[in-house]
Design an enzyme around this catalytic site. Structure first.
Site, mmCIF file in Angstrom:
data_model
loop_
_atom_site.group_PDB
_atom_site.id
_atom_site.type_symbol
_atom_site.label_atom_id
_atom_site.label_comp_id
_atom_site.label_asym_id
_atom_site.label_seq_id
_atom_site.Cartn_x
_atom_site.Cartn_y
_atom_site.Cartn_z
ATOM 1 N N HIS A 13 30.925 59.351 29.772
ATOM 2 C CA HIS A 13 29.687 59.673 29.209
ATOM 3 C C HIS A 13 29.175 61.067 29.364
ATOM 4 O O HIS A 13 28.081 61.456 28.986
ATOM 5 C CB HIS A 13 28.632 58.521 30.125
ATOM 6 N N ASP A 43 34.741 54.425 31.682
ATOM 7 C CA ASP A 43 34.005 55.591 31.666
ATOM 8 C C ASP A 43 34.751 56.724 32.178
ATOM 9 O O ASP A 43 34.433 57.615 32.937
ATOM 10 C CB ASP A 43 32.729 55.270 32.766
ATOM 11 N N GLY A 116 23.560 64.176 37.411
ATOM 12 C CA GLY A 116 24.348 65.727 37.357
ATOM 13 C C GLY A 116 25.648 65.887 38.293
ATOM 14 O O GLY A 116 26.441 66.351 38.115
ATOM 15 N N ASN A 117 25.409 64.667 38.935
ATOM 16 C CA ASN A 117 26.725 64.402 39.977
ATOM 17 C C ASN A 117 28.042 63.799 39.058
ATOM 18 O O ASN A 117 29.121 63.739 39.681
ATOM 19 C CB ASN A 117 26.318 63.309 41.133
ATOM 20 N N SER A 118 27.612 63.106 37.988
ATOM 21 C CA SER A 118 28.736 62.533 37.203
ATOM 22 C C SER A 118 29.931 63.521 36.861
ATOM 23 O O SER A 118 29.811 64.488 36.600
ATOM 24 C CB SER A 118 27.975 62.111 36.048
ATOM 25 N N LEU A 170 47.379 38.720 27.910
ATOM 26 C CA LEU A 170 48.174 37.364 28.076
ATOM 27 C C LEU A 170 47.885 36.152 26.991
ATOM 28 O O LEU A 170 48.358 35.245 26.756
ATOM 29 C CB LEU A 170 47.719 36.852 29.374
ATOM 30 N N GLY A 171 46.290 36.370 26.733
ATOM 31 C CA GLY A 171 46.017 35.132 25.670
ATOM 32 C C GLY A 171 45.622 33.893 26.227
ATOM 33 O O GLY A 171 45.876 32.904 25.710
ATOM 34 N N VAL A 172 44.540 34.135 27.278
ATOM 35 C CA VAL A 172 44.103 33.064 27.962
ATOM 36 C C VAL A 172 42.534 33.207 28.161
ATOM 37 O O VAL A 172 42.206 34.279 28.399
ATOM 38 C CB VAL A 172 44.753 32.618 29.212
ATOM 39 N N ILE A 174 39.601 32.210 30.679
ATOM 40 C CA ILE A 174 39.905 31.886 32.153
ATOM 41 C C ILE A 174 38.352 31.763 32.906
ATOM 42 O O ILE A 174 37.425 32.129 32.214
ATOM 43 C CB ILE A 174 40.712 32.868 32.947
#
Length: 267
Positions: A13, A43, A116-118, A170-172, A174
């Site tokens: 960001h 991010d 500003g800390n990001s 994996l295609g599940v 859950i």
């Protein structure tokens, strides 16, 4: 967070939609940065500057997995434009979910973090980077969040090589297994994830995993809940075979599942 060859770890960001990115050092030297790759779901972003080795100070990376609640940490950044601000506090919690995405796993700290800390580092008292400052709760006090450096390092490896992140699938479908749900399925498991549906033709289906199976481990490492399983599956190398342990009708079974690439959109 800087490597000897000029790579810098920051927040997505911070750099998204930027027409030009300038990196400024304590020495007042400035460099134009190139975006190597970004990963919006976590991010994380990787940028690069062309600078001589003597101009760069390389940060040592610690292990966020080794952090303990109550341990002292230091946040560095430029809150409200106040450059090179240092604040101190403790690790308030680990593995925080704040609703920013499916891979939430934040370090919570009461070290003062503000706009500003990001992109700035969260360091332990050995001076090692253990997180990337990234978020706050509006109107909150002493509630800040950082991306664990262990997770960021895995993402950066892919960004550096490919410019993007490919996640395992994996295609599940859950669901957490607890309370009345565990009782309904007659489960005595204190941990694990219930498979509510298996996507036809996808890796789990091909391997033989079925709805109502309870997934308890990935490659021998236990999984406690659905969020943990989702995060673990995302880090699995696409095309490689992984061992998924399930409990079915009270019996433990292990299936070899060939990991696929996670679809960009999931119905």
């Amino acid at each position: 967070v800087i490597s000897p060859d000029g790579y810098i770890l920051t927040n997505n960001h911070v750099v998204e939609n930027a027409s030009k990115i300038i990196v400024k050092f304590n020495s007042e030297k400035e460099y134009t940065a190139e975006v190597i790759g970004t990963d919006p779901p976590t991010d994380v972003a990787l940028i690069k500057i062309e600078a001589k080795g003597g101009d760069l100070t390389v940060d040592s990376l610690g292990r966020s997995a080794d952090l303990k609640v109550g341990q002292w940490v230091v946040a560095v950044g430029s809150p409200f434009g106040l450059e090179q601000t240092v604040t101190a506090g403790i690790v308030s919690a680990k593995g925080r979910v704040i609703g920013s995405g499916p891979y939430d796993n934040f370090i919570q700290t009461d070290a003062s973090i503000n706009p500003g800390n990001s992109g700035g580092p969260l360091l332990n008292l050995n001076g090692e980077v253990v997180g990337i400052n990234t978020a706050i709760i509006a109107h909150g006090q002493g509630i800040g969040f950082a991306i664990p450096i262990d997770m960021a390092a895995r993402i950066v490896a892919q960004l550096k090589e490919n410019g993007k992140v490919t996640r395992g699938w994996l295609g599940v479908n859950i669901q957490d297994l607890k309370g009345d749900l565990a009782e309904y399925y007659g489960s005595k498991q204190s941990e694990g994830v219930l498979v509510t549906d298996v996507v036809p033709g996808n890796p789990a289906d091909k391997a033989g995993i079925k709805a109502k199976d309870i997934i308890t481990a990935v490659n021998g490492e236990k999984v406690k809940n659905s969020r943990e399983l989702t995060a673990r599956a995302a880090t699995l190398p696409v095309g490689e075979t992984t061992k998924i342990t399930v409990v079915r009708d009270g019996q433990e079974k292990t299936f070899d599942v060939k990991v696929a690439k996670r679809p960009l959109t999931i119905a």
